[in-house]
Scaffold this motif. Sequence first.
Motif, mmCIF file in Angstrom:
data_model
loop_
_atom_site.group_PDB
_atom_site.id
_atom_site.type_symbol
_atom_site.label_atom_id
_atom_site.label_comp_id
_atom_site.label_asym_id
_atom_site.label_seq_id
_atom_site.Cartn_x
_atom_site.Cartn_y
_atom_site.Cartn_z
ATOM 1 N N ILE A 43 0.848 -1.197 0.000
ATOM 2 C CA ILE A 43 0.000 0.000 0.000
ATOM 3 C C ILE A 43 0.882 1.245 0.000
ATOM 4 O O ILE A 43 1.902 1.294 0.686
ATOM 5 N N ALA A 44 0.449 2.229 -0.782
ATOM 6 C CA ALA A 44 1.084 3.549 -0.785
ATOM 7 C C ALA A 44 -0.026 4.576 -0.972
ATOM 8 O O ALA A 44 -1.130 4.237 -1.405
ATOM 9 N N THR A 45 0.254 5.818 -0.638
ATOM 10 C CA THR A 45 -0.737 6.872 -0.832
ATOM 11 C C THR A 45 -0.175 7.959 -1.740
ATOM 12 O O THR A 45 1.043 8.088 -1.887
ATOM 13 N N SER A 46 -1.091 8.700 -2.321
ATOM 14 C CA SER A 46 -0.671 9.857 -3.107
ATOM 15 C C SER A 46 -0.028 10.850 -2.153
ATOM 16 O O SER A 46 -0.228 10.796 -0.943
ATOM 17 N N LYS A 47 0.733 11.765 -2.698
ATOM 18 C CA LYS A 47 1.437 12.738 -1.850
ATOM 19 C C LYS A 47 0.475 13.553 -0.994
ATOM 20 O O LYS A 47 0.782 13.913 0.123
ATOM 21 N N ASP A 48 -0.740 13.813 -1.516
ATOM 22 C CA ASP A 48 -1.734 14.561 -0.731
ATOM 23 C C ASP A 48 -2.624 13.633 0.100
ATOM 24 O O ASP A 48 -3.562 14.077 0.738
ATOM 25 N N THR A 49 -2.346 12.335 0.095
ATOM 26 C CA THR A 49 -3.051 11.272 0.824
ATOM 27 C C THR A 49 -4.534 11.118 0.463
ATOM 28 O O THR A 49 -5.269 10.448 1.180
ATOM 29 N N SER A 50 -4.965 11.687 -0.637
ATOM 30 C CA SER A 50 -6.379 11.546 -1.021
ATOM 31 C C SER A 50 -6.649 10.230 -1.747
ATOM 32 O O SER A 50 -7.806 9.849 -1.931
ATOM 33 N N ILE A 51 -5.583 9.528 -2.157
ATOM 34 C CA ILE A 51 -5.747 8.251 -2.852
ATOM 35 C C ILE A 51 -4.821 7.220 -2.226
ATOM 36 O O ILE A 51 -3.637 7.477 -2.009
ATOM 37 N N ALA A 52 -5.376 6.052 -1.938
ATOM 38 C CA ALA A 52 -4.574 4.915 -1.488
ATOM 39 C C ALA A 52 -4.456 3.949 -2.657
ATOM 40 O O ALA A 52 -5.436 3.680 -3.360
ATOM 41 N N TYR A 53 -3.251 3.458 -2.870
ATOM 42 C CA TYR A 53 -2.978 2.510 -3.942
ATOM 43 C C TYR A 53 -2.635 1.169 -3.303
ATOM 44 O O TYR A 53 -1.729 1.094 -2.468
ATOM 45 N N VAL A 54 -3.358 0.125 -3.688
ATOM 46 C CA VAL A 54 -3.189 -1.183 -3.062
ATOM 47 C C VAL A 54 -2.891 -2.223 -4.148
ATOM 48 O O VAL A 54 -3.614 -2.322 -5.136
#
Length: 168
Positions: free
Chosen positions: A50-61
């Motif tokens: 899991i990682a998030t966008s720099k602004d944390t509005s999107i989580a990538y799984v």
Amino acid sequence: MKKLITLLFTIIFAVSITHAQTNWITHKADNRVSLKFPTEPVERIKGTFIATSKDTSIAYVFTVVDFAATAGIDSTAIAPYKTTPEFASQLKAGILKSLPTVELEDFKIGTWKGFTSYTSIGVDNKSKKYFLFMFIIGNKLYSVSSILAPNADIKKKDEFVSTVEISN
């Protein structure tokens, strides 16, 4: 003229996606599949990153499930069953066990780069949007998902999926 406009739009769209991912971090899942994350991914559960966008509005799984290792099922056993609605329904049921607050649409079965694929969208009780894309190669299921907060730019939902690369 319409063809020219369509071609220009396609080039601009492709360039914007490629540009947006130049600083992304490559993650090699195995000898067949790699993809990119916008930030360094963290393995939360074995096989799930899991990682998030720099602004944390999107989580990538990103998850890899090896059916041979987890259930003793090889690609020969999966092959006749993987394109059936029953198989897709079982995938959905398995996902909903770990995401009980998500209302998920039935998976659409398709083909992606010659492999059986599954797509679905969902929403949870906090209005987060879930975009799920999965595909099977051999006895492995690869899941690439984007989870968007209510304020996230919906146009970015496919950026993660577009980074997936398959090698022979």
